[in-house]
Design a protein around this motif. Structure first.
Motif, PDB file in Angstrom:
ATOM      1  N   HIS A 174       0.817  -1.219   0.000  1.00 24.11           N
ATOM      2  CA  HIS A 174       0.000   0.000   0.000  1.00 24.11           C
ATOM      3  C   HIS A 174       0.849   1.266   0.000  1.00 24.11           C
ATOM      4  O   HIS A 174       0.299   2.367   0.176  1.00 24.11           O
ATOM      5  N   ALA A 175       2.146   1.149  -0.194  1.00 26.08           N
ATOM      6  CA  ALA A 175       3.012   2.332  -0.129  1.00 26.08           C
ATOM      7  C   ALA A 175       2.630   3.369  -1.183  1.00 26.08           C
ATOM      8  O   ALA A 175       2.612   4.570  -0.912  1.00 26.08           O
ATOM      9  N   GLY A 176       2.316   2.914  -2.397  1.00 26.26           N
ATOM     10  CA  GLY A 176       1.915   3.852  -3.439  1.00 26.26           C
ATOM     11  C   GLY A 176       0.622   4.572  -3.095  1.00 26.26           C
ATOM     12  O   GLY A 176       0.494   5.793  -3.298  1.00 26.26           O
ATOM     13  N   ALA A 177      -0.361   3.835  -2.580  1.00 23.66           N
ATOM     14  CA  ALA A 177      -1.631   4.450  -2.177  1.00 23.66           C
ATOM     15  C   ALA A 177      -1.431   5.391  -0.998  1.00 23.66           C
ATOM     16  O   ALA A 177      -2.108   6.430  -0.893  1.00 23.66           O
ATOM     17  N   LEU A 178      -0.490   5.046  -0.110  1.00 24.47           N
ATOM     18  CA  LEU A 178      -0.213   5.914   1.038  1.00 24.47           C
ATOM     19  C   LEU A 178       0.405   7.232   0.577  1.00 24.47           C
ATOM     20  O   LEU A 178       0.121   8.296   1.135  1.00 24.47           O
ATOM     21  N   TRP A 179       1.253   7.154  -0.463  1.00 26.42           N
ATOM     22  CA  TRP A 179       1.812   8.392  -1.014  1.00 26.42           C
ATOM     23  C   TRP A 179       0.712   9.257  -1.624  1.00 26.42           C
ATOM     24  O   TRP A 179       0.691  10.479  -1.448  1.00 26.42           O
ATOM     25  N   ALA A 180      -0.217   8.628  -2.353  1.00 29.34           N
ATOM     26  CA  ALA A 180      -1.326   9.387  -2.947  1.00 29.34           C
ATOM     27  C   ALA A 180      -2.157  10.061  -1.860  1.00 29.34           C
ATOM     28  O   ALA A 180      -2.591  11.214  -2.020  1.00 29.34           O
ATOM     29  N   ARG A 181      -2.373   9.372  -0.752  1.00 33.04           N
ATOM     30  CA  ARG A 181      -3.109   9.957   0.370  1.00 33.04           C
ATOM     31  C   ARG A 181      -2.320  11.130   0.970  1.00 33.04           C
ATOM     32  O   ARG A 181      -2.905  12.169   1.313  1.00 33.04           O
ATOM     33  N   PHE A 182      -1.015  10.971   1.076  1.00 31.76           N
ATOM     34  CA  PHE A 182      -0.162  12.049   1.587  1.00 31.76           C
ATOM     35  C   PHE A 182      -0.243  13.282   0.681  1.00 31.76           C
ATOM     36  O   PHE A 182      -0.314  14.420   1.167  1.00 31.76           O
ATOM     37  N   ALA A 183      -0.251  13.068  -0.648  1.00 30.50           N
ATOM     38  CA  ALA A 183      -0.311  14.196  -1.578  1.00 30.50           C
ATOM     39  C   ALA A 183      -1.618  14.972  -1.425  1.00 30.50           C
ATOM     40  O   ALA A 183      -1.640  16.206  -1.533  1.00 30.50           O
ATOM     41  N   ILE A 184      -2.702  14.255  -1.143  1.00 31.36           N
ATOM     42  CA  ILE A 184      -4.000  14.930  -0.927  1.00 31.36           C
ATOM     43  C   ILE A 184      -3.942  15.802   0.318  1.00 31.36           C
ATOM     44  O   ILE A 184      -4.348  16.971   0.311  1.00 31.36           O
ATOM     45  N   TYR A 185      -3.439  15.233   1.415  1.00 33.20           N
ATOM     46  CA  TYR A 185      -3.352  15.999   2.659  1.00 33.20           C
ATOM     47  C   TYR A 185      -2.366  17.161   2.539  1.00 33.20           C
ATOM     48  O   TYR A 185      -2.547  18.206   3.189  1.00 33.20           O
ATOM     49  N   LEU A 186      -1.312  16.984   1.737  1.00 35.68           N
ATOM     50  CA  LEU A 186      -0.351  18.072   1.579  1.00 35.68           C
ATOM     51  C   LEU A 186      -1.018  19.288   0.947  1.00 35.68           C
ATOM     52  O   LEU A 186      -0.803  20.427   1.398  1.00 35.68           O
ATOM     53  N   ARG A 187      -1.840  19.081  -0.058  1.00 38.36           N
ATOM     54  CA  ARG A 187      -2.536  20.214  -0.691  1.00 38.36           C
ATOM     55  C   ARG A 187      -3.504  20.870   0.295  1.00 38.36           C
ATOM     56  O   ARG A 187      -3.661  22.100   0.307  1.00 38.36           O
ATOM     57  N   ARG A 188      -4.141  20.046   1.114  1.00 32.09           N
ATOM     58  CA  ARG A 188      -5.068  20.619   2.111  1.00 32.09           C
ATOM     59  C   ARG A 188      -4.310  21.431   3.152  1.00 32.09           C
ATOM     60  O   ARG A 188      -4.762  22.520   3.557  1.00 32.09           O
ATOM     61  N   GLU A 189      -3.178  20.913   3.608  1.00 28.16           N
ATOM     62  CA  GLU A 189      -2.396  21.631   4.621  1.00 28.16           C
ATOM     63  C   GLU A 189      -1.854  22.940   4.067  1.00 28.16           C
ATOM     64  O   GLU A 189      -1.805  23.955   4.783  1.00 28.16           O
ATOM     65  N   LEU A 190      -1.450  22.934   2.798  1.00 26.60           N
ATOM     66  CA  LEU A 190      -0.954  24.168   2.192  1.00 26.60           C
ATOM     67  C   LEU A 190      -2.062  25.213   2.118  1.00 26.60           C
ATOM     68  O   LEU A 190      -1.841  26.398   2.433  1.00 26.60           O
ATOM     69  N   ALA A 191      -3.261  24.782   1.714  1.00 25.10           N
ATOM     70  CA  ALA A 191      -4.378  25.729   1.637  1.00 25.10           C
ATOM     71  C   ALA A 191      -4.698  26.301   3.011  1.00 25.10           C
ATOM     72  O   ALA A 191      -4.971  27.513   3.151  1.00 25.10           O
ATOM     73  N   THR A 192      -4.656  25.462   4.027  1.00 28.53           N
ATOM     74  CA  THR A 192      -4.947  25.924   5.388  1.00 28.53           C
ATOM     75  C   THR A 192      -3.930  26.964   5.834  1.00 28.53           C
ATOM     76  O   THR A 192      -4.290  27.999   6.418  1.00 28.53           O
ATOM     77  N   ARG A 193      -2.661  26.709   5.569  1.00 29.63           N
ATOM     78  CA  ARG A 193      -1.613  27.624   6.011  1.00 29.63           C
ATOM     79  C   ARG A 193      -1.616  28.941   5.237  1.00 29.63           C
ATOM     80  O   ARG A 193      -1.157  29.960   5.743  1.00 29.63           O
ATOM     81  N   LEU A 194      -2.126  28.891   4.014  1.00 28.40           N
ATOM     82  CA  LEU A 194      -2.205  30.114   3.227  1.00 28.40           C
ATOM     83  C   LEU A 194      -3.516  30.857   3.454  1.00 28.40           C
ATOM     84  O   LEU A 194      -3.736  31.936   2.892  1.00 28.40           O
ATOM     85  N   GLY A 195      -4.406  30.260   4.266  1.00 27.83           N
ATOM     86  CA  GLY A 195      -5.650  30.921   4.612  1.00 27.83           C
ATOM     87  C   GLY A 195      -6.640  31.007   3.474  1.00 27.83           C
ATOM     88  O   GLY A 195      -7.419  31.975   3.410  1.00 27.83           O
ATOM     89  N   ILE A 196      -6.630  30.004   2.581  1.00 24.93           N
ATOM     90  CA  ILE A 196      -7.566  30.006   1.452  1.00 24.93           C
ATOM     91  C   ILE A 196      -8.236  28.643   1.358  1.00 24.93           C
ATOM     92  O   ILE A 196      -7.805  27.667   1.976  1.00 24.93           O
TER      93      ILE A 196
END
Length: 477
Positions: A174-196
């Motif tokens: 599941h390492a590949g799927a775990l990376w895909a999940r990480f990429a989704i959360y990374l975009r969410r965390e970036l949006a949160t930190r940028l306040g948008i």
């Protein structure tokens, strides 16, 4: 002229080599092998091509492999794994280097622009599935021994009976799927930190990455990744000024522990797969700085691991499932009745697991792949097919769509260049694509050289290695 009686030559390889050398067109055969650069398992093709003038129907030129000294056309195997073909893996590593470097220096069409983009080199590791023999910096291993770097015990469990082999195999799977999940959360965390909002984030920046998988000694994969922030159009446009390296680093550190995948099975219960606690995020230095982590260093590091495989951790570089029955242990008769496969005696294994020349820890990882792969809830993972990879079934080197130039584009450019060189060498005119048509038919004959040709290929590889070593040592200077 001295004529040799090949019947008195004991070695089949030497006999075949002498037969090849005595061939009237030996020079063409040698040139064909030279062009492969020492490829160990070339693909042999038989066929013909014809270039036809579409306005008159005239055959302008033709080619057939029956005119070749070997009766076939040899092409490189293209295998990326250095354990299978060192020559082709060097080419793959060079392509990967240019792919990574292009993404770090702005791609092929926009030189320099990406240096203003936030870029980091991140390593995401696997969690612990039980204590293993290791080499702590200032203290001995838990077993009380200070292991040498080459100690075979490194990475193996301190107590194999309690080691979570099922969890380790499922993490790899599941390492590949775990990376895909990480990429989704990374975009969410970036949006949160940028306040948008996430929708607004897609309009102002894009996350691009290129990653490579590496096996640890314990048989688990972890990912090294170049992660970059671009503008909404990719590397042709920088992100907004407030999307800094610090924001990207903080978002990665927050997204990694959030990425989790739950796996449920009646046989092993419920498991939650996640990344390990060891997470490294380092900024990639700008061009011209004194930092060790520069564009060139990162590209070379990623390219080095792109040619490695699971065999680097002590396992095998070939699949273990039986080809005739595709690992099922049986073939279906015309009326649908299963018939035990005679090639593997119904085991589905090309080689019995107890006979594999691997360490005990690796053998148990492989055995766990077979056991879990037979469970209905894990059937879609096809773990028996990827047992030699210890369950990991993803590509070793992947990238996001707009990171940089693709491997396919690099290969197409090289193919076009070679075609043009061959046309110029033979003095052929440049074809007009509007009035010419190339018609051909090819059949696959197999892989590998004849015994004599293999000796010539080994000599080519040895000579090229000496040339590389000579150049690395500074030549005559």
């Amino acid at each position: 002229m001295v004529t040799l009686d090949l019947r008195h030559v004991a070695s089949p390889a030497l006999r075949d080599l002498l037969h090849l050398v005595n061939h009237p067109d030996f020079d063409r055969a040698q040139q064909q092998i030279e062009r492969l650069g020492g490829c160990t398992e070339p693909i042999r093709l038989a066929g013909h091509t014809a270039t036809v003038d579409t306005t008159t129907g005239e055959v302008l030129r033709s080619y057939t492999t029956s005119d070749e000294p070997t009766g076939s056309l040899l092409t490189g195997c293209g295998n990326r794994r250095s354990s299978r073909c060192p020559a082709c893996s060097r080419l793959y590593a060079a392509d990967t280097y240019h792919l990574i470097r292009a993404g770090l220096s702005g791609g092929k069409t926009v030189p320099g622009t990406v240096r203003t983009h936030p870029r980091v080199f991140a390593t995401l590791t696997a969690p612990s599935f039980g204590p293993v023999h290791n080499r702590p910096d200032a203290r001995p291993c838990r077993c009380g021994t200070r292991h040498e770097p080459t100690d075979a015990l490194l990475g193996t469990p301190l107590n194999p009976a309690t080691y979570d082999y099922a969890g380790a195999v499922l993490f790899n799977a599941h390492a590949g799927a775990l990376w895909a999940r990480f990429a989704i959360y990374l975009r969410r965390e970036l949006a949160t930190r940028l306040g948008i909002t996430q929708k607004a984030a897609r309009a102002v920046f894009r996350v691009s990455f290129a990653k490579v998988a590496e096996y640890q000694k314990r048989g688990l994969v972890h990912f090294h990744a170049v992660i970059r922030l671009d503008g909404p159009d990719g590397n042709t446009q920088p992100p907004p000024p407030y999307a800094t390296v610090a924001v990207l680093t903080d978002a990665i550190r927050s997204a990694a522990p959030r990425a989790r995948i739950s796996v449920t099975s009646d046989a092993i219960g419920e498991r939650e797969l996640s990344w390990g606690q060891q997470l490294d995020v380092t900024e990639i230095a700008a061009f011209g700085t004194d930092s060790e982590l520069t564009d060139q260093a990162v590209a070379a590091y990623v390219a080095k691991y792109a040619t490695k495989s699971a065999d680097a951790s002590g396992t095998l570089d070939r699949a273990l499932f039986c080809r005739p029955c595709q690992g099922r242990g049986a073939t279906l008769l015309p009326h649908g009745t299963p018939f035990p496969c005679t090639a593997c005696d119904g085991t589905g294994q090309a080689r019995p697991l107890p006979r594999l020349a691997v360490a005990r820890h690796v053998r148990q990882m492989i055995r766990t792949c077979w056991e879990l792969g037979r469970l209905p809830e894990f059937a879609e993972l096809k773990l028996w097919k990827w047992a030699h990879m210890l369950g990991f079934r993803g590509h070793f080197s992947t990238k996001s769509r707009r990171y940089s130039v693709t491997l396919g584009a690099l290969r197409a450019a090289r193919r076009t260049w070679r075609t043009e060189q061959a046309r110029t060498h033979t003095g052929l005119p440049e074809p007009d694509p509007t009035t010419t048509l190339v018609i051909g038919h090819w059949d696959y004959l197999g892989s590998g050289y004849s015994p004599g040709a293999a000796l010539l290929a080994a000599n080519v590889w040895h000579r090229k290695e000496l040339e590389r070593q000579f150049a690395a040592e500074g030549g005559c200077s």
